[in-house]
Scaffold this active site. Structure first.
Site, PDB file in Angstrom:
ATOM      1  N   HIS A 261       0.779  -1.305  -0.259  1.00  0.00           N
ATOM      2  CA  HIS A 261      -0.042  -0.212  -0.473  1.00  0.00           C
ATOM      3  C   HIS A 261       0.923   1.356   0.056  1.00  0.00           C
ATOM      4  CE1 HIS A 261      -3.007   2.848   1.338  1.00  0.00           C
ATOM      5  NE2 HIS A 261      -3.478   1.869   0.490  1.00  0.00           N
ATOM      6  N   ASP A 314      -8.008  -5.207  -0.066  1.00  0.00           N
ATOM      7  CA  ASP A 314      -8.311  -6.567  -1.215  1.00  0.00           C
ATOM      8  C   ASP A 314      -7.801  -7.402  -0.964  1.00  0.00           C
ATOM      9  OD1 ASP A 314      -7.555  -3.577  -3.430  1.00  0.00           O
ATOM     10  OD2 ASP A 314      -9.599  -4.859  -2.761  1.00  0.00           O
TER      11      ASP A 314
HETATM   12  C1  SDX Z   1      -6.130  -0.049  -2.582  1.00  0.00           C
HETATM   13  O1  SDX Z   1      -4.416   4.502  -1.962  1.00  0.00           O
HETATM   14  C2  SDX Z   1      -5.286   3.758  -1.412  1.00  0.00           C
HETATM   15  O2  SDX Z   1      -5.745   4.088  -0.621  1.00  0.00           O
HETATM   16  C3  SDX Z   1      -6.197   2.382  -2.594  1.00  0.00           C
HETATM   17  C4  SDX Z   1      -6.719   2.233  -1.256  1.00  0.00           C
HETATM   18  C5  SDX Z   1      -8.045   2.710  -0.901  1.00  0.00           C
HETATM   19  O3  SDX Z   1      -9.072   2.074  -0.502  1.00  0.00           O
HETATM   20  O4  SDX Z   1      -8.934   3.206  -2.058  1.00  0.00           O
HETATM   21  O5  SDX Z   1      -6.074   1.516   0.132  1.00  0.00           O
HETATM   22  C6  SDX Z   1      -7.296   0.837  -2.356  1.00  0.00           C
HETATM   23  O6  SDX Z   1      -6.326   0.856  -3.832  1.00  0.00           O
HETATM   24  C7  SDX Z   1      -5.383  -0.602  -1.769  1.00  0.00           C
HETATM   25  C8  SDX Z   1      -4.318  -1.710  -2.879  1.00  0.00           C
HETATM   26  C9  SDX Z   1      -4.309  -2.581  -3.653  1.00  0.00           C
HETATM   27  N1  SDX Z   1      -3.380  -3.023  -4.428  1.00  0.00           N
HETATM   28  C10 SDX Z   1      -2.991  -4.193  -4.274  1.00  0.00           C
HETATM   29  O7  SDX Z   1      -3.166  -5.381  -3.924  1.00  0.00           O
HETATM   30  C11 SDX Z   1      -1.525  -4.261  -5.959  1.00  0.00           C
HETATM   31  C12 SDX Z   1      -0.127  -5.144  -5.102  1.00  0.00           C
HETATM   32  N2  SDX Z   1       0.239  -3.662  -4.890  1.00  0.00           N
HETATM   33  C13 SDX Z   1       1.356  -2.923  -4.912  1.00  0.00           C
HETATM   34  O8  SDX Z   1       0.836  -2.787  -6.450  1.00  0.00           O
HETATM   35  C14 SDX Z   1       1.562  -1.799  -4.828  1.00  0.00           C
HETATM   36  O9  SDX Z   1       1.675  -2.850  -3.143  1.00  0.00           O
HETATM   37  C15 SDX Z   1       0.613  -0.619  -4.200  1.00  0.00           C
HETATM   38  C16 SDX Z   1       0.633  -0.117  -6.213  1.00  0.00           C
HETATM   39  C17 SDX Z   1      -0.790  -0.954  -3.421  1.00  0.00           C
HETATM   40  C18 SDX Z   1       1.872   0.467  -3.435  1.00  0.00           C
HETATM   41  O10 SDX Z   1       2.594   0.442  -4.664  1.00  0.00           O
HETATM   42  P1  SDX Z   1       3.829   2.220  -4.475  1.00  0.00           P
HETATM   43  O11 SDX Z   1       3.553   2.957  -3.303  1.00  0.00           O
HETATM   44  O12 SDX Z   1       4.283   2.039  -5.139  1.00  0.00           O
HETATM   45  O13 SDX Z   1       5.105   0.924  -3.427  1.00  0.00           O
HETATM   46  P2  SDX Z   1       6.353   0.768  -4.821  1.00  0.00           P
HETATM   47  O14 SDX Z   1       5.163   0.183  -5.976  1.00  0.00           O
HETATM   48  O15 SDX Z   1       7.201   1.510  -5.115  1.00  0.00           O
HETATM   49  O16 SDX Z   1       6.654  -0.683  -4.343  1.00  0.00           O
HETATM   50  C19 SDX Z   1       7.577   0.157  -3.517  1.00  0.00           C
HETATM   51  C20 SDX Z   1       8.520  -1.901  -3.385  1.00  0.00           C
HETATM   52  C21 SDX Z   1       9.097  -2.414  -4.214  1.00  0.00           C
HETATM   53  O17 SDX Z   1      10.157  -2.949  -4.272  1.00  0.00           O
HETATM   54  P3  SDX Z   1      11.941  -1.956  -4.755  1.00  0.00           P
HETATM   55  O18 SDX Z   1      11.336  -2.075  -5.971  1.00  0.00           O
HETATM   56  O19 SDX Z   1      11.820  -1.255  -3.857  1.00  0.00           O
HETATM   57  O20 SDX Z   1      12.313  -3.464  -4.264  1.00  0.00           O
HETATM   58  O21 SDX Z   1       8.281  -2.547  -2.191  1.00  0.00           O
HETATM   59  C22 SDX Z   1       7.649  -4.077  -3.365  1.00  0.00           C
HETATM   60  C23 SDX Z   1       8.182  -3.438  -4.745  1.00  0.00           C
HETATM   61  O22 SDX Z   1       8.394  -4.286  -5.414  1.00  0.00           O
HETATM   62  N3  SDX Z   1       6.099  -4.578  -3.087  1.00  0.00           N
HETATM   63  C24 SDX Z   1       5.504  -5.419  -3.441  1.00  0.00           C
HETATM   64  C25 SDX Z   1       4.020  -5.616  -3.472  1.00  0.00           C
HETATM   65  N4  SDX Z   1       3.772  -4.186  -3.492  1.00  0.00           N
HETATM   66  C26 SDX Z   1       5.163  -3.189  -2.797  1.00  0.00           C
HETATM   67  N5  SDX Z   1       6.122  -7.086  -3.616  1.00  0.00           N
HETATM   68  C27 SDX Z   1       5.750  -7.990  -4.083  1.00  0.00           C
HETATM   69  N6  SDX Z   1       4.314  -7.928  -3.935  1.00  0.00           N
HETATM   70  C28 SDX Z   1       3.560  -6.561  -3.661  1.00  0.00           C
HETATM   71  N7  SDX Z   1       2.144  -6.348  -3.586  1.00  0.00           N
END
Ligand code: SDX
Length: 378
Positions: A261, A314
């Site tokens: 998140h 989710d």
């Molecule tokens: C919602 O914003 C809100 O409030 C949204 C929400 C709402 O109520 O409206 O809360 C609802 O959207 C919940 C999120 C649902 N999405 C997912 O579950 C999809 C999977 N999650 C990711 O895609 C990710 O965690 C995000 C998009 C939700 C957040 O991404 P960020 O904040 O942009 O972080 P990032 O992508 O830069 O990741 C940071 C690090 C990375 O590693 P490095 O490249 O730094 O080594 O964390 C890792 C990412 O690879 N990472 C994950 C991960 N999420 C982040 N690694 C594995 N699995 C994951 N799910």
């Protein structure tokens, strides 16, 4: 000396305005709707109470709640022309149909061009009431069935399940759905709320803002995760395959859906409520495997907690919807149905003290090139 420009990609950590709708503390895992804990609201409030709180900034007394509930029930119908558009677009993804139908509904709403707070409120209530009618009409048309008319004797969540299955839900099923809507109702300036605010900041109307929100929510990085989590669970199939499957995603640099998140760096406070319901429903329905599979995935992901990657709202929702036999492709529409009040609040806040949302991009392209006429280009 050139001014040092600090890029804030993704607007990470950037405060763009003030709000009174919801408070989110990502390090404590805390969420308040207008000061009330999401834990209290999820366990004790109805969806109608929660929406009233968000729209009117106070918990309703009984008379206010009854009147508001009646207003929602009275506004569930959709114009026949919109139903026709749903039939014409039946082969599209349910979120595309919802986006299209909301857009078309604007053509029939008497307040569309009126951006006054009173009119925006009326439109937000109407869209909150109409969204389940749109989603269930499409779901049934896709199944070759006729839409089921809204039941004025049922509250929002129960009526959604009734229109979807043409059968009144049990009190327990209705309560589950209601809790899910409460948990999804509002969440500050998430991507879809930001999109809605950008539309509102140009003095555009609520329907346009909600259409922007729906289009933004659809992405798997935002609202589309619940559907992806259930697809993952179905793909895993059995608990003893969960570990290898999860590691496979991680080792390939993929994202485990339902985790991580932008704001929560500890567990999303909403997740625990859906986790408990997912476990209980799985036991009740004789299908504990989905909870077991997701629990194993969560176990494998445990080390990522240290990096702030925890289950989000989710992660458990999809399995709960699956156990309620809700079609997978409308999982995300459930999120949208819950979130329309939140988008409405964000639009009203934006309109009330508006400033055009227009950030900058740091240009890195060539500068001041000479134009070569077409007949001189090789
Ligand atoms: C919602 O914003 C809100 O409030 C949204 C929400 C709402 O109520 O409206 O809360 C609802 O959207 C919940 C999120 C649902 N999405 C997912 O579950 C999809 C999977 N999650 C990711 O895609 C990710 O965690 C995000 C998009 C939700 C957040 O991404 P960020 O904040 O942009 O972080 P990032 O992508 O830069 O990741 C940071 C690090 C990375 O590693 P490095 O490249 O730094 O080594 O964390 C890792 C990412 O690879 N990472 C994950 C991960 N999420 C982040 N690694 C594995 N699995 C994951 N799910």
């Amino acid at each position: 000396m050139a001014t040092e420009i600090e890029l804030k990609r993704g607007l990470q950590g950037v405060y763009i305005d003030k709000t009174q709708s919801s408070f989110i503390d990502g390090t404590e895992g805390k969420l308040l709707y207008r000061g009330y804990s999401i834990h209290d609201l999820a366990e004790m409030a109805t969806f109608e109470e929660t929406v009233y709180l968000l729209l009117y900034s106070k918990l309703p007394n009984q008379a206010e709640l009854d009147a508001f509930d009646a207003e929602l029930r009275a506004n569930r119908a959709i114009p026949a022309e919109v139903l026709e558009i749903i039939r014409l677009t039946k082969d599209a993804h349910p979120m595309d149909v919802l986006r299209t139908a909301v857009s078309a509904t604007a053509s029939f709403d008497p307040d569309t061009a009126d951006n006054s707070p009173e009119a925006t409120l009326r439109k937000g209530i109407r869209l909150t009431a109409q969204a389940p009618t749109i989603v269930t009409a499409h779901a049934r048309i896709v199944q070759g069935k006729e839409p089921v008319a809204p039941n004025p004797n049922l509250k929002q969540a129960a009526n959604f399940l009734y229109m979807l299955f043409d059968k009144e839900p049990t009190a327990a099923e209705a309560r589950l759905m209601e809790k899910d809507f409460v948990l999804h109702a509002e969440h500050g300036i998430n991507a879809s709320a930001f999109a809605a605010r950008v539309a509102a900041s140009t003095i555009s109307d609520l329907h346009s803002a909600v259409v922007s929100g729906i289009g933004t929510l659809k992405g798997p990085a935002h609202g589309g995760a619940a559907e992806e989590v259930m697809k993952m669970a179905l793909d895993i199939g059995e608990e003893d395959r969960a570990e290898e499957y999860t590691r496979g995603i991680l080792e390939s640099g993929g994202r485990v859906m339902g985790f991580g998140h932008r704001v929560y760096k500890v567990e999303d406070p909403r997740a625990r409520h859906l986790k408990a319901e997912c476990e209980a429903l799985g036991m009740e329905r004789g299908q504990p495997k989905w909870f077991s599979i997701l629990s194993k995935v969560a176990e494998v992901m445990e080390p990522y907690r240290a990096r702030g990657i925890c289950p989000n709202v989710d992660f458990w929702a999809g399995a709960m919807y699956h156990l309620l036999e809700i079609p997978k492709d409308i999982f995300i529409c459930i999120f949208a149905m819950g979130r329309i009040p939140g988008w409405t609040v964000q639009v009203m806040e934006q309109h009330s003290n508006n400033i055009l949302l227009r950030p900058l991009l740091l240009y890195e392209g060539p500068m001041d090139l000479e134009y070569t006429p077409l007949d001189q280009r090789s």
